[in-house]
Write an enzyme that holds these catalytic residues in place. Structure first.
Site, short mmCIF file in Angstrom:
data_model
loop_
_atom_site.label_atom_id
_atom_site.label_comp_id
_atom_site.label_asym_id
_atom_site.label_seq_id
_atom_site.Cartn_x
_atom_site.Cartn_y
_atom_site.Cartn_z
N CYS A 93 -0.49 -1.73 0.44
CA CYS A 93 -1.71 -1.15 -0.14
C CYS A 93 -1.56 -0.90 -1.63
CB CYS A 93 -2.12 0.12 0.61
SG CYS A 93 -0.91 1.42 0.56
N HIS A 114 4.82 -1.01 -0.28
CA HIS A 114 3.57 -0.71 0.40
C HIS A 114 2.55 -1.79 0.04
CE1 HIS A 114 4.44 3.69 1.39
NE2 HIS A 114 5.53 3.23 0.80
N GLN A 153 5.24 7.52 4.13
CA GLN A 153 6.69 7.36 4.03
C GLN A 153 7.45 8.69 4.05
OE1 GLN A 153 8.01 4.42 1.19
NE2 GLN A 153 9.96 5.46 0.89
N CYS A 196 0.87 1.85 6.68
CA CYS A 196 0.35 3.02 5.96
C CYS A 196 -0.88 3.56 6.70
CB CYS A 196 0.04 2.60 4.54
SG CYS A 196 -1.52 3.14 3.92
N GLU A 197 -0.91 4.87 6.92
CA GLU A 197 -2.01 5.43 7.72
C GLU A 197 -3.31 5.53 6.92
OE1 GLU A 197 -0.78 9.29 9.06
OE2 GLU A 197 -1.51 10.30 7.27
N HIS A 198 -3.22 5.35 5.61
CA HIS A 198 -4.44 5.44 4.80
C HIS A 198 -5.19 4.12 4.72
CE1 HIS A 198 -1.94 8.81 2.95
NE2 HIS A 198 -2.93 9.39 3.61
N HIS A 199 -4.46 3.01 4.85
CA HIS A 199 -5.11 1.69 4.74
C HIS A 199 -4.78 0.76 5.90
CE1 HIS A 199 -4.67 3.26 0.56
NE2 HIS A 199 -5.91 2.85 0.47
#
Ligand SMILES: [Zn+2]
Length: 220
Positions: free
Chosen positions: A180, A178, A150, A109-112
Site C-alpha cells: 500500500c 507494504h 505491523q 495490511c488491514e487498512h488496504h
C-alpha cells in the site's frame, strides 16, 4: 467516519488495539459458509466494477477469491488454527540468547488489504523452558495471516512467546515492505518498515546490540 479521516488512518497506519478487532460471533459460521457468502459479495464487487462474470476466465474468480481469503490469507483469524506450541524442559541449561532469523512474513495490511512482505528476526533467552524452533516460524505465520498492522503483529508474537516461555526476555524485529506504500499512495518502491518490540534483558542496550550484530551479519 468521514472520508478524510478514513484515508488518514490508512496512510498513517494507525492501529487502535493490540488485539485484532473481532466480532463476538466471528466464528459462528463454518469456513464453507463464509466462503459461500464472500463469493457472493465479491461477485457483486466485480460486477460493480463492470466485469462480465459470464466470461470463462472470470466466472470462477469469486470462489477462488473467497477460498483464498478464508483458507489461506486470513486463516490466522480463527483461533482453532493456532499452532500448538510445543515446549520442552531446558535440559541443556542453555542460558544465552537463541536467535531465529529470516522468518518469512507474508501478511496483509488491514487498512488496504494489500500484501506486507518481509522477514522477522526473533530471539529469546531461555529460563526453564525452550520451544521447538519451527514453532516460532509457525506462530509468526499464524499471526501474519490476518489483516494486520505491523506494530500489532510484532506485539502479538512477542506477548505469546513471553507467555509460553515464561520469560520477558524476548525480542521481535520485523522488516517489511507494504504494497500500500509501494503500489498506491506515495508509490515508494524502495522504502520498508522496521518494528522492534522487546522487554526484560533486551532493555539492556548491550543485549540488544548483540542481537542486532547477529541479525546484521547473517550469512545464511
Ligand atoms: Zn495499508
Amino acid at each position: 467516519m468521514n472520508k478524510d479521516l478514513i484515508e488518514n488512518i490508512g496512510d498513517n497506519h494507525i492501529s487502535t488495539n493490540i488485539e485484532t478487532p473481532l466480532l463476538p460471533n466471528a466464528f459462528d459460521k463454518s469456513d464453507d459458509e463464509k466462503i459461500e457468502n464472500i463469493k457472493h459479495h465479491f461477485a457483486k464487487i466485480m460486477e460493480e466494477l463492470g466485469l462480465d462474470l459470464t466470461d470463462d476466465s472470470l466466472s470462477g474468480t469469486p470462489y477462488r477469491f473467497a477460498k483464498m481469503y478464508v483458507k489461506e490469507l486470513f486463516y490466522g483469524l480463527n483461533p482453532k488454527n493456532k499452532p500448538k506450541l510445543s515446549i520442552f524442559e531446558n535440559k541443556y541449561k542453555y542460558k544465552k540468547m537463541l536467535v531465529e532469523q529470516n522468518i518469512t512474513i507474508d501478511s496483509s495490511c488491514e487498512h488496504h488489504f494489500l500484501p506486507i512482505t518481509g522477514h522477522a528476526h526473533i530471539a529469546y533467552i531461555p529460563k526453564d523452558k525452550v520451544i521447538g524452533l519451527s514453532k516460532i516460524n509457525r506462530l509468526v505465520d499464524y499471526y501474519a495471516h490476518r489483516p494486520q498492522v505491523q506494530e500489532r503483529l510484532s506485539l502479538q508474537i512477542l506477548k505469546d512467546l513471553q507467555a509460553v516461555l515464561n520469560t520477558k526476555d524476548v525480542i521481535v524485529m520485523i522488516s517489511a515492505k507494504h504494497l500500500c506504500v509501494s503500489s498506491r499512495g506515495i508509490k515508494d518502491k524502495d522504502s520498508f518498515t522496521t518494528t522492534i518490540e522487546y522487554d526484560g534483558e533486551f532493555n539492556n542496550e548491550l543485549q540488544r546490540n548483540e542481537f542486532f550484530g547477529i541479525v546484521n551479519n547473517s550469512s545464511t
